[in-house]
Design an enzyme around this catalytic site. Sequence first.
Site, mmCIF file in Angstrom:
data_model
loop_
_atom_site.group_PDB
_atom_site.id
_atom_site.type_symbol
_atom_site.label_atom_id
_atom_site.label_comp_id
_atom_site.label_asym_id
_atom_site.label_seq_id
_atom_site.Cartn_x
_atom_site.Cartn_y
_atom_site.Cartn_z
ATOM 1 N N GLY A 129 0.847 -1.199 0.000
ATOM 2 C CA GLY A 129 0.000 0.000 0.000
ATOM 3 C C GLY A 129 0.878 1.244 0.000
ATOM 4 O O GLY A 129 0.499 2.287 -0.547
ATOM 5 N N PRO A 167 4.925 -22.001 -1.138
ATOM 6 C CA PRO A 167 4.394 -20.815 -0.446
ATOM 7 C C PRO A 167 5.539 -19.857 -0.123
ATOM 8 O O PRO A 167 6.652 -20.288 0.163
ATOM 9 C CB PRO A 167 3.803 -21.376 0.857
ATOM 10 C CG PRO A 167 3.727 -22.842 0.678
ATOM 11 C CD PRO A 167 4.779 -23.216 -0.322
ATOM 12 N N CYS A 179 6.322 -12.360 2.851
ATOM 13 C CA CYS A 179 7.076 -11.118 2.670
ATOM 14 C C CYS A 179 6.850 -10.245 3.902
ATOM 15 O O CYS A 179 5.709 -10.115 4.356
ATOM 16 C CB CYS A 179 6.568 -10.403 1.413
ATOM 17 S SG CYS A 179 7.326 -8.805 1.128
ATOM 18 N N HIS A 191 12.532 -12.800 -5.548
ATOM 19 C CA HIS A 191 11.587 -12.034 -4.721
ATOM 20 C C HIS A 191 12.141 -10.616 -4.467
ATOM 21 O O HIS A 191 11.412 -9.629 -4.618
ATOM 22 C CB HIS A 191 11.375 -12.798 -3.401
ATOM 23 C CG HIS A 191 10.462 -12.136 -2.431
ATOM 24 N ND1 HIS A 191 9.271 -12.699 -2.024
ATOM 25 C CD2 HIS A 191 10.549 -10.948 -1.764
ATOM 26 C CE1 HIS A 191 8.684 -11.891 -1.160
ATOM 27 N NE2 HIS A 191 9.432 -10.824 -0.983
ATOM 28 N N GLU A 192 13.426 -10.533 -4.110
ATOM 29 C CA GLU A 192 14.013 -9.213 -3.804
ATOM 30 C C GLU A 192 14.183 -8.369 -5.077
ATOM 31 O O GLU A 192 13.974 -7.158 -5.042
ATOM 32 C CB GLU A 192 15.358 -9.363 -3.081
ATOM 33 C CG GLU A 192 15.298 -10.120 -1.754
ATOM 34 C CD GLU A 192 14.197 -9.663 -0.818
ATOM 35 O OE1 GLU A 192 13.825 -8.480 -0.852
ATOM 36 O OE2 GLU A 192 13.686 -10.506 -0.051
ATOM 37 N N HIS A 224 11.058 -6.648 -5.804
ATOM 38 C CA HIS A 224 10.861 -5.426 -5.000
ATOM 39 C C HIS A 224 11.500 -4.212 -5.669
ATOM 40 O O HIS A 224 10.964 -3.106 -5.595
ATOM 41 C CB HIS A 224 11.458 -5.601 -3.597
ATOM 42 C CG HIS A 224 10.547 -6.286 -2.622
ATOM 43 N ND1 HIS A 224 9.276 -5.831 -2.347
ATOM 44 C CD2 HIS A 224 10.726 -7.384 -1.846
ATOM 45 C CE1 HIS A 224 8.712 -6.627 -1.452
ATOM 46 N NE2 HIS A 224 9.555 -7.579 -1.131
HETATM 47 ZN ZN ZN Z 1 9.292 -9.128 0.192
#
Ligand code: ZN
Length: 229
Positions: free
Chosen positions: A45, A143, A146, A188-189, A192
């Site tokens: 968000g 799975p 974060c 995953h990073e 980001h």
């Molecule tokens: Zn993360």
Amino acid sequence: MLLHYIHRRSFSSTNQVASFARWYRGLWQPKLANEPPYDHVTQIGDPILRQKADLVPPEAVTSPEVRLLVKLIVDVMRKYDCVGLAAPQIGISLRILVMEFKEKLRDEFTSIEYKNKEMETLPLTVFINPELKVTNFEKKVFPEACQSVRGYSGEVSRYSEILLRGLDENGVSKELTLKGWNARIAQHEMDHLNGIIYTDIMNRQTFACTCWQAVNAHRGRVRIGFHKK
Ligand SMILES: [Zn+2]
């Protein structure tokens, strides 16, 4: 006393009272604003998590500011027991990521899970301006969670082997091949740094509150904390 208060109120508009109260508090209290870099993890968000992070300018890579920033990211990653963290997660939109898969994590998973997820110890690894290349296009589904979506998890499909290229914390070029779980952390990073959160790419039907059973067991009296000392 009460009458005196009511009398005074009758001569002041609510706004005047509020602004005076703010001014008066400001005399005695430290500033309440909290500016990045934070020592907590930004949550989904927050617009910072949706920006494509900027390259660290070459001349700034070994600057005291970037060194301090890297240290702060590592500190927050360790404080929140994460295996990876990216600069936007402490409120800074720069292309820096850190990873660490500690040996002691072996005790936190069953040996079967550790093997199935292809987990492996990874010493502290810092990448500035990293680039990711897929070296094995086979995908694995597991799975994933974060710290920017605290309290939830969802299944994500990730490539099983990747190559990271970039600079280390001393500005030296390096390459690192990662497979299994560490390849997952790197993907995953990297996401980001491109404004992507795993919830964008997960199997939505698997999205779950990680404490749903505890919520039932404790009649809903469960809190998800966002602060760690
Ligand atoms: Zn993360």
